[in-house]
Design a protein around this motif. Structure first.
Motif, PDB file in Angstrom:
ATOM      1  N   LYS A   1       0.980  -1.203  -0.298  1.00  0.00           N
ATOM      2  CA  LYS A   1       0.062   0.014   0.043  1.00  0.00           C
ATOM      3  C   LYS A   1       0.753   1.226  -0.216  1.00  0.00           C
ATOM      4  O   LYS A   1       1.864   1.417   0.693  1.00  0.00           O
ATOM      5  CB  LYS A   1      -0.469   0.106   1.420  1.00  0.00           C
ATOM      6  N   GLN A   2       0.227   1.920  -0.796  1.00  0.00           N
ATOM      7  CA  GLN A   2       0.847   2.979  -1.203  1.00  0.00           C
ATOM      8  C   GLN A   2       0.686   4.214   0.803  1.00  0.00           C
ATOM      9  O   GLN A   2      -0.319   4.489   1.169  1.00  0.00           O
ATOM     10  CB  GLN A   2       0.627   4.177  -2.094  1.00  0.00           C
ATOM     11  N   LYS A   3       2.100   4.667   1.405  1.00  0.00           N
ATOM     12  CA  LYS A   3       1.309   5.984   2.173  1.00  0.00           C
ATOM     13  C   LYS A   3       1.099   6.749   1.497  1.00  0.00           C
ATOM     14  O   LYS A   3       1.187   8.089   0.637  1.00  0.00           O
ATOM     15  CB  LYS A   3       2.653   6.218   2.993  1.00  0.00           C
ATOM     16  N   VAL A   4      -0.399   7.719   2.340  1.00  0.00           N
ATOM     17  CA  VAL A   4      -0.781   8.860   1.783  1.00  0.00           C
ATOM     18  C   VAL A   4      -0.151   9.979   2.826  1.00  0.00           C
ATOM     19  O   VAL A   4      -0.358   9.851   4.093  1.00  0.00           O
ATOM     20  CB  VAL A   4      -1.831   8.612   2.225  1.00  0.00           C
ATOM     21  N   ILE A   5       0.266  11.312   1.877  1.00  0.00           N
ATOM     22  CA  ILE A   5       1.043  12.060   2.953  1.00  0.00           C
ATOM     23  C   ILE A   5      -0.344  13.490   2.930  1.00  0.00           C
ATOM     24  O   ILE A   5      -0.810  13.646   1.780  1.00  0.00           O
ATOM     25  CB  ILE A   5       1.862  12.717   2.077  1.00  0.00           C
ATOM     26  N   LYS A   6      -0.607  13.775   3.364  1.00  0.00           N
ATOM     27  CA  LYS A   6      -1.521  14.606   4.300  1.00  0.00           C
ATOM     28  C   LYS A   6      -0.816  15.610   3.967  1.00  0.00           C
ATOM     29  O   LYS A   6       0.423  16.335   4.224  1.00  0.00           O
ATOM     30  CB  LYS A   6      -1.461  14.355   5.883  1.00  0.00           C
ATOM     31  N   LEU A   7      -1.872  16.710   3.576  1.00  0.00           N
ATOM     32  CA  LEU A   7      -1.807  18.286   3.379  1.00  0.00           C
ATOM     33  C   LEU A   7      -1.763  19.196   4.206  1.00  0.00           C
ATOM     34  O   LEU A   7      -3.184  19.433   4.562  1.00  0.00           O
ATOM     35  CB  LEU A   7      -2.446  18.310   1.478  1.00  0.00           C
ATOM     36  N   VAL A   8      -0.178  20.263   3.494  1.00  0.00           N
ATOM     37  CA  VAL A   8      -0.676  21.061   4.381  1.00  0.00           C
ATOM     38  C   VAL A   8      -1.040  22.093   4.141  1.00  0.00           C
ATOM     39  O   VAL A   8      -1.279  22.774   3.320  1.00  0.00           O
ATOM     40  CB  VAL A   8       0.818  21.126   5.797  1.00  0.00           C
ATOM     41  N   PRO A   9      -2.382  23.002   5.091  1.00  0.00           N
ATOM     42  CA  PRO A   9      -3.310  23.805   4.099  1.00  0.00           C
ATOM     43  C   PRO A   9      -2.067  25.500   4.395  1.00  0.00           C
ATOM     44  O   PRO A   9      -1.553  25.439   5.295  1.00  0.00           O
ATOM     45  CB  PRO A   9      -4.101  24.225   5.721  1.00  0.00           C
TER      46      PRO A   9
END
Length: 242
Positions: A1-9
């Motif tokens: 599974k690929q890691k989901v990088i959380k985006l910073v506002p």
């Protein structure tokens, strides 16, 4: 599974960048202020003769204390003399660390300051150790009353509170049965069981030095007299400089 990088506002990134810029500016200003203070600080020049003089004074104190250990202890005064008043009348620059520590324990950090001391073997030995710098004797009731009424100050939270109101005394010393100035004077003069606590509350007394003392130090020292035990003669010193 690929890691989901959380985006910073984006607005949060802008806030962080602005905050870092403010902090960097503050640090730079603080550094410039520090350099400015250090640049304006004048260097103190000390002559070699002064180092030698201070070294000799410290060595002399060590030798004196060493010899005092080999001598018999000072005799106890008459039973009626239970209270002593000590006042520092000499400069202590360059003295032995042991003597300096005793002076600090007696709370005589400033020149021409005085404190009450309960007479005991320990206190007499301490006074013997600081003999070349401190004059002490046995004050009478009149001297104790005049000192407390004119120069008495309580030490509360590292602040000086003048003894002008009995309510202040009752608030801080009421637990020891002292509710007014007369109770405080009686407790000090009679060296009662709460003497230590009451004496701790009193700020060291600063004796009044004449204005001409800056120009005539020799004359001032003559008026003060010699350091060491002065017995009842300490009352005349209190009258003159209170």
């Amino acid at each position: 599974k690929q890691k989901v990088i959380k985006l910073v506002p984006e607005n949060l990134l802008k806030k962080r960048k602005a905050y870092q810029a403010i902090k960097a500016t503050q640090a730079k200003l603080a550094l410039l202020e520090k350099r400015k203070v250090q640049k304006g600080r004048s260097l103190k020049f000390v002559r070699l003769e002064e180092f030698q003089k201070n070294s000799k004074k410290g060595h002399r104190d060590d030798v004196r204390l060493k010899r005092a250990k080999q001598r018999p202890p000072p005799p106890m005064p008459p039973a009626k003399n239970t209270l002593a008043f000590a006042v520092r009348i000499r400069m202590i620059k360059g003295i032995s660390p042991r003597v300096r520590k005793v002076i600090q324990m007696l709370r005589l950090r400033k020149i021409f300051s005085g404190t009450f001391i309960r007479v005991s073997k320990t206190s007499l030995n301490m006074l013997k150790a600081v003999e070349p710098y401190v004059a002490w004797g046995f004050p009478n009731l009149k001297s104790v009353r005049e000192l407390i009424l004119k120069r008495g100050q309580l030490k509360i939270n590292k602040k000086r509170i003048p003894l002008t109101d009995n309510m202040v005394i009752e608030k801080h010393l009421g637990q020891y049965g002292i509710i007014c100035l007369e109770d405080l004077i009686h407790e000090i003069y009679s060296t009662g069981r709460n003497f230590r606590m009451v004496n701790r509350f009193l700020w060291p007394f600063s004796l009044s030095v004449p204005r001409h003392s800056a120009r005539d130090k020799v004359g001032l020292l003559k008026e003060m007299g010699n350091p060491g035990p002065r017995a009842e003669d300490i009352n005349s010193v209190i009258r003159k400089f209170n």
